[in-house]
Motif scaffolding. Structure first.
Motif: not given
Length: 182
Positions: A101-116, A148-149
């Motif tokens: 499965g594939t998902f597109l995440v969008r948010g604040d450029p270069s910010r680190v996120f985690r997945i659950s 960066s995008a």
């Protein structure tokens, strides 16, 4: 010469004035032991994380097994099978019939996120069910930075547990994918 009342006052003033000057001179020295400065406050509102599904997690088509087995699709797209599902890895699939499965995440450029991801879910075909477990993704446990995008493609794999003589039919279900800023 007897002191005149005005002269006595002048003498006192002469004595008082130098003492006052000493106090005035000493005052700046004690003020240097403390300092005063203004601080500033800042805030920045960042783009919230959003997630959009692009491709479903697909275990594809396979023949009804005579005994239990597992079919695993990894985030890289590799497919492996155990038990009676080992031979089903080579079953021909329609284009796009099997894969992660594939998902597109969008948010604040270069910010680190985690997945659950969930531990397990059931997919169903009426009353019949199959368990999907061992969800994995291309996001390391320490998290990953958005580009960066401000984008990142999450790729999810899992293991399908198939029972011997599993009921024939098309099975489906939903699983949650949660993303949070680190």
């Amino acid at each position: 010469m007897p002191a005149m009342p005005g002269q006595k006052i002048l003498r006192l003033r002469a004595i008082v004035v130098p003492a006052a000057m000493v106090l005035v001179i000493a005052t700046p020295a004690s003020a240097q032991s403390a300092a005063n400065q203004s601080g500033s406050g800042k805030a920045e509102v960042v783009a919230p994380l959003s997630i959009q599904p692009l491709l479903d997690l697909r275990f594809g088509r396979f023949y009804r097994p005579v005994s239990n087995g597992n079919l695993t699709v990894s985030p890289s797209g590799a497919v492996t099978g155990t038990g009676s599902m080992a031979s089903e890895v080579s079953t021909p699939q329609a284009t796009g019939g099997r894969g992660p499965g594939t998902f597109l995440v969008r948010g604040d450029p270069s910010r680190v996120f985690r997945i659950s991801l969930p531990n397990r879910i059931n997919i169903t075909n009426g009353a019949a069910t199959m368990r999907v477990s061992n969800f994995t993704s291309n996001v390391p446990s320490r998290g990953v930075a958005l580009s960066s995008a401000g984008q990142f493609n999450i790729i999810v794999g899992a293991r399908l547990q198939v029972a011997g003589n599993q009921a024939v039919g098309a099975y489906s279900g939903r699983f949650p994918v949660t993303v949070t800023y680190d």
